[in-house]
Design an enzyme around this catalytic site. Structure first.
Site, mmCIF file in Angstrom:
data_model
loop_
_atom_site.group_PDB
_atom_site.id
_atom_site.type_symbol
_atom_site.label_atom_id
_atom_site.label_comp_id
_atom_site.label_asym_id
_atom_site.label_seq_id
_atom_site.Cartn_x
_atom_site.Cartn_y
_atom_site.Cartn_z
ATOM 1 N N LYS A 53 40.825 46.448 22.146
ATOM 2 C CA LYS A 53 40.744 45.377 21.152
ATOM 3 C C LYS A 53 41.484 45.837 19.909
ATOM 4 C CE LYS A 53 37.117 42.118 19.835
ATOM 5 N NZ LYS A 53 35.673 42.008 19.628
HETATM 6 O O1 G3P Z 1 33.352 40.279 18.778
HETATM 7 C C1 G3P Z 1 33.826 39.626 17.680
HETATM 8 C C2 G3P Z 1 33.002 38.450 17.210
HETATM 9 O O2 G3P Z 1 32.375 37.795 18.232
HETATM 10 C C3 G3P Z 1 32.232 38.643 15.951
HETATM 11 O O3 G3P Z 1 31.257 37.673 15.692
HETATM 12 O O4 G3P Z 1 29.271 36.858 14.497
HETATM 13 O O5 G3P Z 1 30.498 38.853 13.604
HETATM 14 O O6 G3P Z 1 31.481 36.592 13.450
HETATM 15 P P1 G3P Z 1 30.608 37.488 14.230
#
Ligand code: G3P
Length: 213
Positions: free
Chosen positions: A83
């Site tokens: 990633k």
């Molecule tokens: O994996 C990346 C993503 O899903 C992050 O989510 O909730 O931190 O915006 P969030």
């Protein structure tokens, strides 16, 4: 649409793996930090639990440093996906890694233009962030429209990069992902539990339980 689980918590991954519907895992530095463990140790455990793509994020920096870290992570297991953040250095790193056949997931995507750059670098996956875009724009459909637009742009050119709907906050985001044609939704554990719930399902179950007595 495939379901990945968006967590670095090993208990959550273990439980979710028994459901038979989770085909991959995504992690990020915040999720790893929450577990208080080293990235490499967490990833080593995860690959034993789910036999599918496991995204491990490199630290943002110059392309050369990210490529070096990526090679180290990729050696851990063939299912590792690197990633990489959406920066010019990140795009450079993705180009190098894709030439070496190492799968990549370009993260922090908020526009079609960014998604096209990731695709042209040869990214295996791109991760548009629904929740963060909705929050920022105060528009509950902003992430949905972004997904729809990336889908159209990718289909225009038969781009093979797969779209992972990320930053999913609630079941509606999963529905939006499916309707917009995302290839994958990466879903937090608690959202999976919310997805199975419906008041009419609960009411129906109660009626059947009473009848069974
Ligand atoms: O994996 C990346 C993503 O899903 C992050 O989510 O909730 O931190 O915006 P969030």
């Amino acid at each position: 649409m495939q379901f990945f689980i968006d967590t670095a918590n090993l208990d959550e991954i273990k439980t979710a793996s028994t459901w038979g519907i989770v085909t991959g895992v995504t992690t990020n530095p915040s999720l790893i930090a929450k577990e208080g463990k080293k990235l490499i140790d967490v990833i080593r455990e995860i690959v034993r639990m789910i036999d599918g793509p496991i995204s491990a994020e490199v630290q943002e920096g110059p392309a050369e440093a990210m490529v070096e870290e990526a090679f180290g992570l990729a050696k851990l297991h063939p299912n590792i996906v690197i990633k990489i953040p959406m920066t010019i250095e990140g795009i450079k790193a993705v180009s190098v890694l894709s030439r070496h056949g190492i799968p990549t997931n370009v993260t922090l995507c908020f526009s079609v233009a960014q998604a096209m750059m990731a695709a042209n670098a040869g990214a295996t996956y791109v991760s548009p962030f629904l929740g963060r875009l909705d929050d920022d724009t105060k528009d509950p459909e902003a992430g949905y429209r972004l997904l729809e637009d990336i889908r159209v742009a990718y289909d225009n050119y038969e781009i093979p990069t797969e779209i992972i709907a990320a930053s999913i906050r609630h079941p509606k985001h999963v529905e939006q992902s499916a309707l917009a044609g995302a290839d994958i939704a990466t879903i937090p554990y608690k959202v999976f539990l919310q997805m199975i719930e419906h008041p009419l399902t609960a009411r129906g179950l109660q009626i059947f339980r009473d009848a069974a007595k």
